[in-house]
Design a protein around this motif. Structure first.
Motif, short mmCIF file in Angstrom:
data_model
loop_
_atom_site.label_atom_id
_atom_site.label_comp_id
_atom_site.label_asym_id
_atom_site.label_seq_id
_atom_site.Cartn_x
_atom_site.Cartn_y
_atom_site.Cartn_z
N ILE A 30 10.53 -1.64 11.85
CA ILE A 30 9.51 -1.81 10.82
C ILE A 30 8.79 -0.50 10.58
O ILE A 30 8.56 -0.10 9.45
N HIS A 31 8.47 0.22 11.64
CA HIS A 31 7.73 1.46 11.49
C HIS A 31 8.60 2.61 11.01
O HIS A 31 8.12 3.53 10.38
N TYR A 32 9.88 2.58 11.32
CA TYR A 32 10.79 3.65 10.91
C TYR A 32 11.94 3.02 10.11
O TYR A 32 13.01 2.77 10.65
N PRO A 33 11.73 2.73 8.84
CA PRO A 33 12.72 1.96 8.08
C PRO A 33 13.88 2.79 7.56
O PRO A 33 14.56 2.37 6.65
N ASP A 34 14.13 3.98 8.10
CA ASP A 34 15.21 4.79 7.57
C ASP A 34 16.55 4.50 8.25
O ASP A 34 17.50 5.24 8.05
N GLY A 35 16.65 3.43 9.04
CA GLY A 35 17.91 3.07 9.67
C GLY A 35 18.88 2.53 8.63
O GLY A 35 18.50 1.87 7.67
N PRO A 69 0.84 -1.20 0.00
CA PRO A 69 0.00 0.00 0.00
C PRO A 69 0.87 1.25 0.00
O PRO A 69 2.00 1.23 0.49
N PRO A 70 0.37 2.33 -0.54
CA PRO A 70 1.15 3.57 -0.51
C PRO A 70 1.28 4.08 0.92
O PRO A 70 0.42 3.82 1.76
N PRO A 71 2.38 4.77 1.21
CA PRO A 71 2.57 5.27 2.58
C PRO A 71 1.50 6.30 2.92
O PRO A 71 1.11 7.11 2.09
N THR A 72 1.03 6.22 4.15
CA THR A 72 0.00 7.16 4.60
C THR A 72 0.64 8.20 5.52
O THR A 72 1.59 7.91 6.24
N VAL A 73 0.12 9.38 5.47
CA VAL A 73 0.60 10.45 6.33
C VAL A 73 -0.04 10.26 7.70
O VAL A 73 -1.27 10.16 7.81
N PRO A 74 0.78 10.18 8.78
CA PRO A 74 0.19 9.98 10.10
C PRO A 74 -0.63 11.20 10.52
O PRO A 74 -0.30 12.33 10.19
N LYS A 75 -1.71 10.91 11.25
CA LYS A 75 -2.56 11.99 11.74
C LYS A 75 -1.84 12.75 12.84
O LYS A 75 -1.07 12.18 13.60
#
Length: 193
Positions: free
Chosen positions: A158-163, A6-12
């Motif tokens: 998993i939630h922050y895959p920029d590592g 799924p495309p990434p969603t912008v968190p509320k």
């Protein structure tokens, strides 16, 4: 072509990020208004003396609570090193955090913060806030999903895959093993492109 992800969603935006800045702004406006009202009624010199008194009292309270916390920490460490039984959690050091918060609120200029700081110094208020915080923490701990620290780190990855991932080898020195490094003539691939 779709990959099935799924495309990434912008968190509320959380409620705290919305209302905390508004609350701080309202607090500042109320503090300034109270300062002007008291200055109009009692005079500017009296307001200055009250603010300096709050600063001095807050510094004294923080210093005293810090010394008490350090003394409790030293006693606990000495008891653990001597092999003695640790003291009960609430003996002597109960309310150091709220005492320090009260001192900090006394240091902050303003009458509303001074009133809240003085409330934090009252023992019945400290006990009721401590009981409320303990019950709230127990409730949240019971509602938390079981898992280990490694599971929490994996979920964060998993939630922050920029590592960044660095390729490499793990060599254990646990004792004799059947591992023998390959002989490739000393040539290794570069770690970075």
């Amino acid at each position: 072509m779709t990959t099935g992800t799924p495309p990434p969603t912008v968190p509320k935006r959380s409620r705290a990020r919305t209302f905390v800045p508004l609350g701080i702004a309202a607090w500042l406006v109320l503090e300034i208004w109270l300062l002007t009202v008291v200055a109009g009624a009692a005079g500017g010199l009296m307001v200055l003396l009250l603010l300096v008194g709050g600063l001095v009292l807050g510094g004294y309270v923080i210093k005293r609570a810090g010394r008490r916390a350090f003394r409790n920490l030293t006693e606990t460490l000495q008891q653990q090193q001597s092999g003695g039984a640790p003291a009960a959690a609430g003996s002597g050091g109960e309310g150091n955090a709220l005492t320090m918060l009260g001192g900090l609120l006394l240091i902050i200029p303003g009458f509303l913060s001074d009133v809240l700081g003085l409330l934090c110094l009252l023992p019945p208020v400290r006990k009721s806030v401590a009981r409320f915080a303990e019950r709230s923490l127990e409730k949240r701990m019971r509602a938390a999903a079981p898992g280990s620290f490694g599971d929490a780190f994996q979920q964060a990855r998993i939630h922050y895959p920029d590592g960044k991932v660095v390729p490499g080898e793990v060599i254990r020195d646990d004792g004799p093993s059947s591992y023998s490094p390959r002989d490739d003539g000393g040539r290794r691939p570069p770690l970075a492109p």
